[in-house]
Design a protein around this motif. Structure first.
Motif, PDB file in Angstrom:
ATOM      1  N   VAL A 164       1.724   6.560   0.165  1.00 30.77           N
ATOM      2  CA  VAL A 164       2.558   5.443  -0.272  1.00 30.77           C
ATOM      3  C   VAL A 164       2.605   4.455   0.880  1.00 30.77           C
ATOM      4  CG1 VAL A 164       4.850   4.710  -1.048  1.00 30.77           C
ATOM      5  CG2 VAL A 164       3.996   6.979  -1.676  1.00 30.77           C
ATOM      6  N   PHE A 165       2.352   3.152   0.585  1.00 31.71           N
ATOM      7  CA  PHE A 165       2.402   2.152   1.641  1.00 31.71           C
ATOM      8  C   PHE A 165       2.613   0.760   1.071  1.00 31.71           C
ATOM      9  CE2 PHE A 165      -1.988   2.406   0.366  1.00 31.71           C
ATOM     10  CZ  PHE A 165      -2.486   1.113   0.467  1.00 31.71           C
ATOM     11  N   ASP A 166       2.971  -0.161   1.930  1.00 36.36           N
ATOM     12  CA  ASP A 166       3.146  -1.561   1.574  1.00 36.36           C
ATOM     13  C   ASP A 166       1.758  -2.186   1.523  1.00 36.36           C
ATOM     14  OD1 ASP A 166       3.614  -4.320   1.468  1.00 36.36           O
ATOM     15  OD2 ASP A 166       5.333  -4.216   2.817  1.00 36.36           O
ATOM     16  N   GLY A 167       1.314  -2.588   0.339  1.00 35.12           N
ATOM     17  CA  GLY A 167      -0.032  -3.113   0.152  1.00 35.12           C
ATOM     18  C   GLY A 167      -0.296  -4.436   0.836  1.00 35.12           C
ATOM     19  N   ARG A 168       0.730  -5.055   1.416  1.00 36.57           N
ATOM     20  CA  ARG A 168       0.519  -6.305   2.158  1.00 36.57           C
ATOM     21  C   ARG A 168      -0.162  -6.043   3.494  1.00 36.57           C
ATOM     22  NH1 ARG A 168       6.578  -8.317   1.427  1.00 36.57           N
ATOM     23  NH2 ARG A 168       6.762  -6.127   1.945  1.00 36.57           N
ATOM     24  N   GLN A 169      -0.250  -4.760   3.871  1.00 38.31           N
ATOM     25  CA  GLN A 169      -0.992  -4.388   5.070  1.00 38.31           C
ATOM     26  C   GLN A 169      -2.474  -4.316   4.713  1.00 38.31           C
ATOM     27  OE1 GLN A 169       1.003  -1.206   7.542  1.00 38.31           O
ATOM     28  NE2 GLN A 169       1.925  -0.835   5.536  1.00 38.31           N
ATOM     29  N   PRO A 170      -3.345  -4.852   5.552  1.00 42.18           N
ATOM     30  CA  PRO A 170      -4.785  -4.763   5.264  1.00 42.18           C
ATOM     31  C   PRO A 170      -5.216  -3.297   5.160  1.00 42.18           C
ATOM     32  CG  PRO A 170      -4.353  -6.302   7.054  1.00 42.18           C
ATOM     33  CD  PRO A 170      -3.067  -5.587   6.782  1.00 42.18           C
ATOM     34  N   HIS A 171      -6.012  -3.000   4.129  1.00 41.80           N
ATOM     35  CA  HIS A 171      -6.440  -1.622   3.915  1.00 41.80           C
ATOM     36  C   HIS A 171      -7.788  -1.580   3.205  1.00 41.80           C
ATOM     37  CE1 HIS A 171      -4.066  -2.838   0.377  1.00 41.80           C
ATOM     38  NE2 HIS A 171      -4.874  -2.063  -0.326  1.00 41.80           N
ATOM     39  N   ARG A 172      -8.439  -0.428   3.323  1.00 35.79           N
ATOM     40  CA  ARG A 172      -9.701  -0.184   2.623  1.00 35.79           C
ATOM     41  C   ARG A 172      -9.902   1.310   2.473  1.00 35.79           C
ATOM     42  NH1 ARG A 172     -14.027  -2.452   7.018  1.00 35.79           N
ATOM     43  NH2 ARG A 172     -13.336  -1.191   8.775  1.00 35.79           N
ATOM     44  N   ILE A 173     -10.885   1.659   1.632  1.00 33.94           N
ATOM     45  CA  ILE A 173     -11.109   3.055   1.268  1.00 33.94           C
ATOM     46  C   ILE A 173     -12.606   3.324   1.186  1.00 33.94           C
ATOM     47  CG2 ILE A 173     -11.021   2.482  -1.177  1.00 33.94           C
ATOM     48  CD1 ILE A 173      -9.704   5.121  -1.749  1.00 33.94           C
ATOM     49  N   ARG A 174     -12.984   4.567   1.440  1.00 29.77           N
ATOM     50  CA  ARG A 174     -14.361   4.996   1.209  1.00 29.77           C
ATOM     51  C   ARG A 174     -14.364   6.458   0.814  1.00 29.77           C
ATOM     52  NH1 ARG A 174     -17.428   8.022   4.727  1.00 29.77           N
ATOM     53  NH2 ARG A 174     -16.391   8.523   6.668  1.00 29.77           N
ATOM     54  N   ASN A 175     -15.364   6.844   0.024  1.00 34.33           N
ATOM     55  CA  ASN A 175     -15.538   8.236  -0.356  1.00 34.33           C
ATOM     56  C   ASN A 175     -16.192   8.935   0.832  1.00 34.33           C
ATOM     57  OD1 ASN A 175     -16.394  10.732  -1.327  1.00 34.33           O
ATOM     58  ND2 ASN A 175     -16.733   9.952  -3.391  1.00 34.33           N
ATOM     59  N   ALA A 176     -15.459   9.855   1.442  1.00 33.41           N
ATOM     60  CA  ALA A 176     -15.955  10.563   2.622  1.00 33.41           C
ATOM     61  C   ALA A 176     -16.587  11.903   2.263  1.00 33.41           C
ATOM     62  CB  ALA A 176     -14.801  10.779   3.617  1.00 33.41           C
ATOM     63  N   GLY A 177     -16.645  12.216   0.968  1.00 33.17           N
ATOM     64  CA  GLY A 177     -17.179  13.504   0.545  1.00 33.17           C
ATOM     65  C   GLY A 177     -18.546  13.396  -0.083  1.00 33.17           C
ATOM     66  N   HIS A 178     -18.990  14.518  -0.620  1.00 29.94           N
ATOM     67  CA  HIS A 178     -20.312  14.598  -1.255  1.00 29.94           C
ATOM     68  C   HIS A 178     -20.218  14.619  -2.773  1.00 29.94           C
ATOM     69  CE1 HIS A 178     -22.073  15.191   2.652  1.00 29.94           C
ATOM     70  NE2 HIS A 178     -21.225  16.175   2.889  1.00 29.94           N
TER      71      HIS A 178
END
Length: 189
Positions: A164-178
């Motif tokens: 859970v976080f404040d989306g006004r903070q810069p963020h990104r995601i990546r799939n780190a699995g296989h």
């Protein structure tokens, strides 16, 4: 205008733009705003100011009444909503290869609005640019392993982890699995 209508504005802009075969770049140019702003509005990451909304609607060759006409139909006051698996709607939130969103629910509830979606992330898929949203974000990783970055901090999440976080903070995601990752996302506006 309720918060729910605000959530539907981005969908309506995208639908009208695509219906008229207008690119993001062309609409942005005609409306006198950036391509990035149009993208953020279409992806419900920001709500346009009234002058920007008027400019966009005008640039789509729509009148305000026609633009908002069928939105009211979507705002029925049911006592409850049951969303079946087959009722989810595939949505295009951003052009990131390997990301596939299915909207579960977008609704205003007593002066608040939320948007709920499932994000499927293919192995190796990643958002390259940091993004922000005008919402608190709740994430629950159903399966897989992902790496999340908020500001400069990176951390890994495994199936069953929540964030859970404040989306006004810069963020990104990546799939780190296989394997493909599945993430339940709730945006609270």
């Amino acid at each position: 205008m309720t918060e729910e209508i605000l959530l539907l504005i981005g969908d309506r802009i995208r639908a009208k733009r695509q219906e008229k075969n207008i690119t993001l770049e062309l609409l942005a140019s005609k409306a006198g705003v950036s391509k990035g702003l149009i993208s953020q509005i279409e992806n419900n990451r920001t709500v346009p100011s009234l002058p920007v909304l008027l400019s966009i609607v005008y640039s789509l060759d729509e009148d305000m009444r026609g633009f908002f006409e069928s939105l009211q139909e979507k705002l029925r006051n049911e006592k409850y909503m049951l969303i079946r698996k087959d009722d989810t709607k595939k949505i295009s939130k951003e052009p990131v290869k390997g990301f596939s969103y299915n909207r579960i629910f977008a609704r205003a509830i007593q002066s608040s609005a939320f948007d709920m979606a499932l994000l499927e992330i293919k192995p190796g898929a990643a958002r390259r640019k940091m993004v922000t949203t005008e919402a608190f974000e709740l994430k629950y990783l159903v399966r897989g392993t992902i790496e999340y970055q908020i500001n400069k901090e990176k951390f890994e999440m495994s199936a069953g982890d929540s964030l859970v976080f404040d989306g006004r903070q810069p963020h990104r995601i990546r799939n780190a699995g296989h394997e493909e990752a599945l993430l339940l996302i709730v945006y609270l506006f």
